[in-house]
Design a protein around this motif. Structure first.
Motif, PDB file in Angstrom:
ATOM      1  N   GLY A 183       0.830  -1.203   0.000  1.00 57.09           N
ATOM      2  CA  GLY A 183       0.000   0.000   0.000  1.00 57.09           C
ATOM      3  C   GLY A 183       0.857   1.243   0.000  1.00 57.09           C
ATOM      4  O   GLY A 183       2.084   1.183   0.128  1.00 57.09           O
ATOM      5  N   LYS A 184       0.218   2.377  -0.117  1.00 57.43           N
ATOM      6  CA  LYS A 184       0.927   3.655  -0.136  1.00 57.43           C
ATOM      7  C   LYS A 184       1.561   3.937   1.222  1.00 57.43           C
ATOM      8  O   LYS A 184       1.178   3.351   2.229  1.00 57.43           O
ATOM      9  CB  LYS A 184      -0.048   4.792  -0.496  1.00 57.43           C
ATOM     10  N   PRO A 185       2.537   4.863   1.274  1.00 61.94           N
ATOM     11  CA  PRO A 185       3.105   5.232   2.568  1.00 61.94           C
ATOM     12  C   PRO A 185       2.040   5.764   3.530  1.00 61.94           C
ATOM     13  O   PRO A 185       1.078   6.409   3.130  1.00 61.94           O
ATOM     14  CB  PRO A 185       4.105   6.348   2.203  1.00 61.94           C
ATOM     15  N   ASN A 186       2.228   5.438   4.815  1.00 57.51           N
ATOM     16  CA  ASN A 186       1.405   5.987   5.901  1.00 57.51           C
ATOM     17  C   ASN A 186      -0.027   5.462   5.926  1.00 57.51           C
ATOM     18  O   ASN A 186      -0.915   6.125   6.454  1.00 57.51           O
ATOM     19  CB  ASN A 186       1.395   7.522   5.863  1.00 57.51           C
ATOM     20  N   VAL A 187      -0.276   4.285   5.365  1.00 56.01           N
ATOM     21  CA  VAL A 187      -1.612   3.695   5.508  1.00 56.01           C
ATOM     22  C   VAL A 187      -1.661   2.722   6.679  1.00 56.01           C
ATOM     23  O   VAL A 187      -2.722   2.199   7.012  1.00 56.01           O
ATOM     24  CB  VAL A 187      -2.070   2.960   4.220  1.00 56.01           C
ATOM     25  N   GLY A 188      -0.495   2.453   7.307  1.00 52.09           N
ATOM     26  CA  GLY A 188      -0.484   1.606   8.496  1.00 52.09           C
ATOM     27  C   GLY A 188       0.083   0.222   8.281  1.00 52.09           C
ATOM     28  O   GLY A 188      -0.231  -0.698   9.042  1.00 52.09           O
ATOM     29  N   LYS A 189       0.962   0.057   7.277  1.00 53.20           N
ATOM     30  CA  LYS A 189       1.497  -1.277   6.998  1.00 53.20           C
ATOM     31  C   LYS A 189       2.314  -1.815   8.177  1.00 53.20           C
ATOM     32  O   LYS A 189       2.121  -2.946   8.613  1.00 53.20           O
ATOM     33  CB  LYS A 189       2.362  -1.231   5.726  1.00 53.20           C
ATOM     34  N   THR A 231       6.365  -3.947   3.606  1.00 53.12           N
ATOM     35  CA  THR A 231       6.902  -3.208   2.452  1.00 53.12           C
ATOM     36  C   THR A 231       6.945  -1.707   2.692  1.00 53.12           C
ATOM     37  O   THR A 231       6.892  -0.918   1.765  1.00 53.12           O
ATOM     38  CB  THR A 231       6.028  -3.477   1.204  1.00 53.12           C
ATOM     39  N   ALA A 232       7.024  -1.293   3.950  1.00 49.58           N
ATOM     40  CA  ALA A 232       6.997   0.140   4.239  1.00 49.58           C
ATOM     41  C   ALA A 232       8.216   0.828   3.649  1.00 49.58           C
ATOM     42  O   ALA A 232       9.193   0.197   3.256  1.00 49.58           O
ATOM     43  CB  ALA A 232       6.946   0.364   5.740  1.00 49.58           C
ATOM     44  N   GLY A 233       8.170   2.170   3.636  1.00 49.22           N
ATOM     45  CA  GLY A 233       9.134   2.949   2.865  1.00 49.22           C
ATOM     46  C   GLY A 233      10.395   3.347   3.596  1.00 49.22           C
ATOM     47  O   GLY A 233      10.873   2.661   4.493  1.00 49.22           O
ATOM     48  N   LEU A 234      10.954   4.467   3.218  1.00 46.96           N
ATOM     49  CA  LEU A 234      12.285   4.896   3.615  1.00 46.96           C
ATOM     50  C   LEU A 234      12.230   5.817   4.833  1.00 46.96           C
ATOM     51  O   LEU A 234      11.329   6.635   4.966  1.00 46.96           O
ATOM     52  CB  LEU A 234      12.922   5.639   2.439  1.00 46.96           C
ATOM     53  N   ARG A 235      13.232   5.685   5.726  1.00 45.24           N
ATOM     54  CA  ARG A 235      13.355   6.632   6.825  1.00 45.24           C
ATOM     55  C   ARG A 235      13.528   8.043   6.261  1.00 45.24           C
ATOM     56  O   ARG A 235      13.939   8.212   5.125  1.00 45.24           O
ATOM     57  CB  ARG A 235      14.551   6.230   7.692  1.00 45.24           C
ATOM     58  N   LYS A 236      13.230   9.063   7.053  1.00 48.82           N
ATOM     59  CA  LYS A 236      13.149  10.423   6.520  1.00 48.82           C
ATOM     60  C   LYS A 236      14.490  11.002   6.053  1.00 48.82           C
ATOM     61  O   LYS A 236      14.620  12.197   5.872  1.00 48.82           O
ATOM     62  CB  LYS A 236      12.512  11.369   7.525  1.00 48.82           C
ATOM     63  N   LYS A 237      15.483  10.137   5.836  1.00 46.88           N
ATOM     64  CA  LYS A 237      16.718  10.530   5.171  1.00 46.88           C
ATOM     65  C   LYS A 237      16.413  11.195   3.827  1.00 46.88           C
ATOM     66  O   LYS A 237      17.085  12.122   3.405  1.00 46.88           O
ATOM     67  CB  LYS A 237      17.581   9.285   4.959  1.00 46.88           C
ATOM     68  N   SER A 238      15.383  10.695   3.140  1.00 50.02           N
ATOM     69  CA  SER A 238      15.031  11.256   1.840  1.00 50.02           C
ATOM     70  C   SER A 238      14.203  12.508   2.036  1.00 50.02           C
ATOM     71  O   SER A 238      13.148  12.480   2.634  1.00 50.02           O
ATOM     72  CB  SER A 238      14.248  10.222   1.031  1.00 50.02           C
ATOM     73  N   ARG A 239      14.671  13.622   1.506  1.00 53.46           N
ATOM     74  CA  ARG A 239      14.018  14.905   1.746  1.00 53.46           C
ATOM     75  C   ARG A 239      12.969  15.229   0.701  1.00 53.46           C
ATOM     76  O   ARG A 239      12.241  16.193   0.821  1.00 53.46           O
ATOM     77  CB  ARG A 239      15.067  16.015   1.758  1.00 53.46           C
ATOM     78  N   VAL A 240      12.940  14.459  -0.378  1.00 53.68           N
ATOM     79  CA  VAL A 240      12.047  14.785  -1.476  1.00 53.68           C
ATOM     80  C   VAL A 240      10.904  13.785  -1.516  1.00 53.68           C
ATOM     81  O   VAL A 240      11.124  12.589  -1.561  1.00 53.68           O
ATOM     82  CB  VAL A 240      12.798  14.762  -2.827  1.00 53.68           C
ATOM     83  N   LYS A 241       9.692  14.273  -1.459  1.00 55.53           N
ATOM     84  CA  LYS A 241       8.517  13.397  -1.412  1.00 55.53           C
ATOM     85  C   LYS A 241       8.492  12.419  -2.574  1.00 55.53           C
ATOM     86  O   LYS A 241       8.129  11.257  -2.431  1.00 55.53           O
ATOM     87  CB  LYS A 241       7.242  14.252  -1.417  1.00 55.53           C
ATOM     88  N   GLU A 242       8.905  12.873  -3.735  1.00 55.74           N
ATOM     89  CA  GLU A 242       8.930  12.018  -4.922  1.00 55.74           C
ATOM     90  C   GLU A 242       9.702  10.731  -4.644  1.00 55.74           C
ATOM     91  O   GLU A 242       9.327   9.656  -5.050  1.00 55.74           O
ATOM     92  CB  GLU A 242       9.592  12.788  -6.073  1.00 55.74           C
ATOM     93  N   ASN A 243      10.817  10.848  -3.891  1.00 57.24           N
ATOM     94  CA  ASN A 243      11.668   9.699  -3.680  1.00 57.24           C
ATOM     95  C   ASN A 243      11.147   8.759  -2.614  1.00 57.24           C
ATOM     96  O   ASN A 243      11.426   7.570  -2.639  1.00 57.24           O
ATOM     97  CB  ASN A 243      13.087  10.155  -3.367  1.00 57.24           C
ATOM     98  N   ILE A 244      10.425   9.277  -1.630  1.00 54.22           N
ATOM     99  CA  ILE A 244       9.749   8.393  -0.673  1.00 54.22           C
ATOM    100  C   ILE A 244       8.770   7.510  -1.436  1.00 54.22           C
ATOM    101  O   ILE A 244       8.687   6.300  -1.216  1.00 54.22           O
ATOM    102  CB  ILE A 244       9.020   9.209   0.417  1.00 54.22           C
ATOM    103  N   GLU A 245       8.032   8.102  -2.353  1.00 53.90           N
ATOM    104  CA  GLU A 245       7.071   7.336  -3.143  1.00 53.90           C
ATOM    105  C   GLU A 245       7.797   6.350  -4.057  1.00 53.90           C
ATOM    106  O   GLU A 245       7.366   5.211  -4.234  1.00 53.90           O
ATOM    107  CB  GLU A 245       6.195   8.287  -3.957  1.00 53.90           C
ATOM    108  N   PHE A 246       8.913   6.779  -4.627  1.00 55.34           N
ATOM    109  CA  PHE A 246       9.689   5.908  -5.502  1.00 55.34           C
ATOM    110  C   PHE A 246      10.178   4.676  -4.739  1.00 55.34           C
ATOM    111  O   PHE A 246      10.027   3.543  -5.179  1.00 55.34           O
ATOM    112  CB  PHE A 246      10.872   6.702  -6.071  1.00 55.34           C
ATOM    113  N   PHE A 247      10.766   4.912  -3.577  1.00 57.46           N
ATOM    114  CA  PHE A 247      11.272   3.819  -2.754  1.00 57.46           C
ATOM    115  C   PHE A 247      10.141   2.876  -2.360  1.00 57.46           C
ATOM    116  O   PHE A 247      10.265   1.650  -2.455  1.00 57.46           O
ATOM    117  CB  PHE A 247      11.919   4.402  -1.497  1.00 57.46           C
TER     118      PHE A 247
END
Length: 437
Positions: A183-189, A231-247
């Motif tokens: 699922g998308k980031p922040n849906v509670g995976k 399958t959750a995403g990346l720690r907030k090391k990534s500053r660009v929202k596009e890349n959180i979604e990419f990861f």
């Protein structure tokens, strides 16, 4: 069997999408002379010498700020290096070496992953000299290629195949149910995984993409082991929202490709969005079992018909994929979360269910006689004469028929509904195949 993953990287307008289309024999990626026209990530399979690997076209994204643009590219490559097995680094042979190409090379050389430098737009032998400029980058594998006409791509694929680790066909398959929470980031995976396991296996905050790694966990459920893939995403090391979604997308698709059943987690306040629909389509294309789980259901004000109306709205939105169960859960209060495991196990069984040939013919042929397929445009009779189930990993229903090429799509949908009505297959995509009898 897990297929290797290869990422296509490079600055915009060097021909990444054209290369993706050529390798996957598709036209999925939009190709244009304007930089950065690829907004969505494209995923496809490449078959070469009887082996298959997966490729991701990272596309191009061009913000207004040049500095931010360089940052986006850098972050995407760093993310990709942690996920892929090899990189295809595409540069423009006609323009020559650029500072951004050098910057990308600096990142790639620090990795242990094979990097293949493709000097693209080398459409003829006359352009082959263009690649000499790029030897200064110090990369081992350099090819002058043309994504447009396929020049020298065969040599590239031969070399790439030697460096990719393909799983052995004899490798023993893990009999346990592999369940991907996607699922998308922040849906509670991560919250759902933690609730199922009974302890905090994943870091959870209200910031999208706070899990650094995809973590496989084993859930003991009434004496059985179920493998959960977070399958959750990346720690907030990534500053660009596009890349959180990419990861998150890379992790989601990798988990989806390798699971038996996927639980697509939806936010109860958002419902099914475009990215969710793409994940559903990929799950169906890969013939994976699927459950739609509406999370944060404890936050919704409900009456007796709320769940029914909500489920109907979801089914309406996903169209023909109406065989997927919709469940309402709360990772916070643990409402119905173990029911998810029960349903996933049932779907896993349905996915491997075999219907005897005599039963298929006995039940379906009379119904087909009552509602036969329409005649061909030339007036020839289209007659289904025999039905059997084939396929080891997911259900394939084979129909033997005369003039089967004239069976229209709407009648194929009718046949699928007939199969489901009589034999179930809830949550499982089935394939209908037709052969001349």
């Amino acid at each position: 069997m897990s297929a290797p993953l290869v990422l296509i990287v490079g600055r915009p307008n060097v021909g990444k999408s054209t290369l993706f289309n050529r390798l996957t024999k598709s036209t999925d990626a939009i190709v244009d002379d304007v930089s950065g026209v690829t907004r969505d990530r494209n995923y496809g399979d490449v078959e070469w010498n009887g082996k298959t690997f997966r490729v991701i076209d990272t596309g191009g994204y061009v913000p207004n700020s040049e500095d931010l643009f360089e940052k986006v590219i850098r972050e995407q490559i760093e993310i990709g290096l942690s996920e892929c097995d090899a990189m295809l680094f595409v540069v423009d042979g006609k323009i020559g070496l650029t500072p951004i190409d050098k910057d990308i090379t600096g990142i790639l050389r620090k990795s242990n992953k094979p990097v293949y430098l493709l000097v693209n737009k080398s459409d003829t032998h006359e352009f082959a000299a263009n690649k000499s400029d790029f030897y200064s980058l110090g990369l081992k594998h350099v090819y002058d290629v043309s994504a447009l006409n396929g020049r020298n791509l065969g040599d590239l694929l031969d070399d790439l195949e030697k460096h990719l680790n393909f799983s052995s066909e004899d490798e023993t398959e893990d009999p346990r149910l592999h369940l991907a929470i996607i699922g998308k980031p922040n849906v509670g995976k991560s919250s759902l995984v933690n609730a199922l396991l009974g302890f905090d296996r994943s870091i959870v905050t209200n910031i999208p993409g706070t899990t650094r790694d995809s973590i496989d966990s084993v859930l003991k459920y009434y004496g059985e082991e179920v493998v959960l893939v977070d399958t959750a995403g990346l720690r907030k090391k990534s500053r660009v929202k596009e890349n959180i979604e990419f990861f998150s997308n890379v992790r989601t698709y990798k988990a989806l490709w390798n699971c038996d059943v996927a639980i697509l987690l939806l936010d109860s306040n958002l419902g099914v969005e475009n990215q969710d629909q793409k994940i559903i389509q990929e799950a169906v294309r890969r013939r994976k079992g699927l459950i739609l789980a509406v999370n944060k259901w404890d936050l919704i004000e409900k009456d007796t018909n709320t769940a029914k109306h909500y489920a109907n709205a979801i089914i309406d939105k996903i169209g023909s994929i109406d065989y997927v169960p919709v469940m309402f859960v709360s990772a916070l209060t643990k409402q119905r979360i173990f029911k998810l495991i029960e349903v996933a196990k049932k779907i896993h069984e349905e996915r491997h269910k075999k219907i005897p040939t005599n039963k298929l013919n006995e039940v379906l042929l009379p119904e087909i006689e009552n509602s036969p397929p329409p005649a061909s445009p030339t007036g020839k009779e289209v007659k289904i004469k025999y039905i059997t189930q084939v396929g080891e990993h997911y259900p394939i229903i084979m129909f033997f028929a005369s003039n089967h090429k004239f069976i229209p799509d709407h009648y194929k949908r009718f046949l699928e509904k007939m199969v489901r009505k009589n034999f179930g297959f809830e949550g499982v995509p089935i394939t209908l195949s037709f052969k001349e009898k």
